[in-house]
Design a protein around this motif. Structure first.
Motif, PDB file in Angstrom:
ATOM      1  N   ARG A  28      37.916  40.087  42.354  1.00  0.00           N
ATOM      2  CA  ARG A  28      39.174  40.974  41.787  1.00  0.00           C
ATOM      3  C   ARG A  28      38.602  40.654  40.509  1.00  0.00           C
ATOM      4  O   ARG A  28      39.387  41.875  39.920  1.00  0.00           O
ATOM      5  CB  ARG A  28      40.556  39.874  42.120  1.00  0.00           C
ATOM      6  N   ASP A  29      37.512  40.299  40.005  1.00  0.00           N
ATOM      7  CA  ASP A  29      37.934  40.324  38.421  1.00  0.00           C
ATOM      8  C   ASP A  29      36.774  41.705  38.273  1.00  0.00           C
ATOM      9  O   ASP A  29      37.074  42.211  36.808  1.00  0.00           O
ATOM     10  CB  ASP A  29      36.946  39.272  37.585  1.00  0.00           C
ATOM     11  N   LYS A  30      36.514  42.312  38.820  1.00  0.00           N
ATOM     12  CA  LYS A  30      35.287  43.037  39.347  1.00  0.00           C
ATOM     13  C   LYS A  30      35.519  44.325  39.837  1.00  0.00           C
ATOM     14  O   LYS A  30      35.163  45.261  38.906  1.00  0.00           O
ATOM     15  CB  LYS A  30      34.228  42.872  39.900  1.00  0.00           C
ATOM     16  N   GLY A  83      44.400  38.010  44.305  1.00  0.00           N
ATOM     17  CA  GLY A  83      44.705  39.668  44.564  1.00  0.00           C
ATOM     18  C   GLY A  83      43.875  39.983  46.007  1.00  0.00           C
ATOM     19  O   GLY A  83      43.695  41.018  46.254  1.00  0.00           O
ATOM     20  N   ALA A  84      44.447  38.827  47.358  1.00  0.00           N
ATOM     21  CA  ALA A  84      44.071  39.326  48.846  1.00  0.00           C
ATOM     22  C   ALA A  84      44.944  40.179  48.822  1.00  0.00           C
ATOM     23  O   ALA A  84      46.209  40.425  48.463  1.00  0.00           O
ATOM     24  CB  ALA A  84      44.191  38.448  50.166  1.00  0.00           C
ATOM     25  N   ASP A  85      44.268  41.467  49.470  1.00  0.00           N
ATOM     26  CA  ASP A  85      45.928  42.031  50.301  1.00  0.00           C
ATOM     27  C   ASP A  85      46.511  41.752  51.692  1.00  0.00           C
ATOM     28  O   ASP A  85      47.677  42.413  51.868  1.00  0.00           O
ATOM     29  CB  ASP A  85      44.576  43.773  50.399  1.00  0.00           C
ATOM     30  N   ASP A  86      45.456  40.944  52.488  1.00  0.00           N
ATOM     31  CA  ASP A  86      46.465  40.149  53.904  1.00  0.00           C
ATOM     32  C   ASP A  86      45.864  39.384  53.867  1.00  0.00           C
ATOM     33  O   ASP A  86      44.639  38.893  53.725  1.00  0.00           O
ATOM     34  CB  ASP A  86      46.423  41.695  55.137  1.00  0.00           C
ATOM     35  N   TYR A  87      46.079  38.277  55.116  1.00  0.00           N
ATOM     36  CA  TYR A  87      45.689  37.373  55.383  1.00  0.00           C
ATOM     37  C   TYR A  87      45.720  37.482  57.597  1.00  0.00           C
ATOM     38  O   TYR A  87      46.665  37.869  57.478  1.00  0.00           O
ATOM     39  CB  TYR A  87      46.105  36.285  54.897  1.00  0.00           C
ATOM     40  N   ASN A  96      40.529  55.191  38.452  1.00  0.00           N
ATOM     41  CA  ASN A  96      39.389  54.689  38.945  1.00  0.00           C
ATOM     42  C   ASN A  96      39.800  53.480  40.200  1.00  0.00           C
ATOM     43  O   ASN A  96      40.076  52.534  38.960  1.00  0.00           O
ATOM     44  CB  ASN A  96      38.254  55.150  38.552  1.00  0.00           C
ATOM     45  N   PHE A  97      40.425  53.221  41.228  1.00  0.00           N
ATOM     46  CA  PHE A  97      40.566  52.492  41.483  1.00  0.00           C
ATOM     47  C   PHE A  97      39.361  51.339  42.215  1.00  0.00           C
ATOM     48  O   PHE A  97      39.870  49.799  42.036  1.00  0.00           O
ATOM     49  CB  PHE A  97      41.514  52.057  42.528  1.00  0.00           C
ATOM     50  N   GLU A  98      38.485  52.126  41.992  1.00  0.00           N
ATOM     51  CA  GLU A  98      36.984  51.604  42.291  1.00  0.00           C
ATOM     52  C   GLU A  98      36.419  49.661  41.677  1.00  0.00           C
ATOM     53  O   GLU A  98      36.595  48.981  41.428  1.00  0.00           O
ATOM     54  CB  GLU A  98      36.027  52.402  42.820  1.00  0.00           C
ATOM     55  N   THR A  99      36.452  50.955  39.850  1.00  0.00           N
ATOM     56  CA  THR A  99      36.270  50.095  38.599  1.00  0.00           C
ATOM     57  C   THR A  99      37.005  49.499  38.920  1.00  0.00           C
ATOM     58  O   THR A  99      36.992  49.041  37.652  1.00  0.00           O
ATOM     59  CB  THR A  99      35.504  50.822  37.969  1.00  0.00           C
ATOM     60  N   LEU A 106      45.358  47.346  33.151  1.00  0.00           N
ATOM     61  CA  LEU A 106      47.300  47.007  34.233  1.00  0.00           C
ATOM     62  C   LEU A 106      46.818  46.010  34.750  1.00  0.00           C
ATOM     63  O   LEU A 106      45.081  45.834  34.855  1.00  0.00           O
ATOM     64  CB  LEU A 106      47.038  48.018  34.754  1.00  0.00           C
ATOM     65  N   SER A 107      47.189  45.036  35.049  1.00  0.00           N
ATOM     66  CA  SER A 107      47.148  43.746  36.195  1.00  0.00           C
ATOM     67  C   SER A 107      47.540  44.455  37.607  1.00  0.00           C
ATOM     68  O   SER A 107      47.338  45.839  38.063  1.00  0.00           O
ATOM     69  CB  SER A 107      48.661  42.742  35.956  1.00  0.00           C
TER      70      SER A 107
END
Length: 224
Positions: A68-70, A94-98, A134-137, A149-150
């Motif tokens: 998540r830091d990257k 930062g996980a999106d689901d579990y 850019n949501f990838e980077t 952005l947090s």
């Protein structure tokens, strides 16, 4: 082509996940420990990561934080830990689901498809007026000036952009941003996050042009 990394030390389960999810256009990378997962992430562009918490060479939550830091690649935690503290910690990192073991492969497939729809629906790089997202980077800018952005602000922005021109209720946004940990989130958390995002994106946050309040319902990213 969809690239999926499975980080799971149980070889039989990892192979079973591949079989359950396998379809044309999907490529799978299987790692059985953290070090192997790090190597795969350096070598491949990933669209989804399935991450076990209990791994032979460490805690998967440590790897989750590193990821998540990257990058903002969707991550689903797969774990035998069903304690609320483990679940909440994973989501906060930062996980999106579990999903907890034992689980139905049909349920896993549905959760994976949900995350992949998000990946496919939102381009990795979005240009709107003077914005570049850019949501990838995880790089965001306005007037070519970087915007920090947090993780929560990124999630909110991405959801709003996925649904441009559509009013999203406060409950829907809260559920999507904080997933199943919404019960642990202060009722004012969404309002605070909206304000912070407006402060960073809008020319005049008190008269927003992009993130509109739909009174009595929720919010919308306005199509201009």
């Amino acid at each position: 082509m969809i690239n999926i990394l499975i980080v799971e030390d149980n070889i039989a389960l990892s192979d079973g996940i591949v079989i359950a999810l396998k379809q044309e256009g999907y490529t799978f990378f299987q790692s059985f420990n953290i070090n192997s997962a790090r190597r795969e992430m350096k070598m491949n562009d990933l669209d989804l990561i399935l991450l076990d918490i209990n791994l032979p060479d460490g805690n998967g939550l440590v790897l989750l934080k590193e990821i998540r830091d990257k990058i903002s690649t969707p991550i689903i935690i797969i774990t035998a830990n069903d304690m609320e503290t483990d679940i909440v910690m994973g989501l906060e990192l930062g996980a999106d689901d579990y999903i907890t073991k034992p689980f139905s492969l049909m349920v896993l497939r549905a959760r994976v498809n949900t995350q992949l729809r998000r990946v496919l629906n939102v381009p990795k790089k979005i240009i709107i007026d003077d914005f570049l997202f850019n949501f990838e980077t995880m790089e965001f800018s306005k007037y070519k000036q970087n915007i920090e952005l947090s993780k929560t602000e990124q999630k909110l922005l991405k959801i709003l952009l996925e649904n441009k021109g559509t009013t999203l209720s406060r409950q829907t946004l809260s559920d999507k941003i904080w997933t199943d940990s919404a019960d642990y989130v202060d009722a004012n958390a969404l309002s605070v996050t909206i304000k912070r995002l407006r402060d960073k994106l809008e020319d005049n946050p008190s008269k927003p042009q992009y993130i509109k309040t739909i009174y009595g319902i929720g919010y919308m990213w306005v199509v201009r």
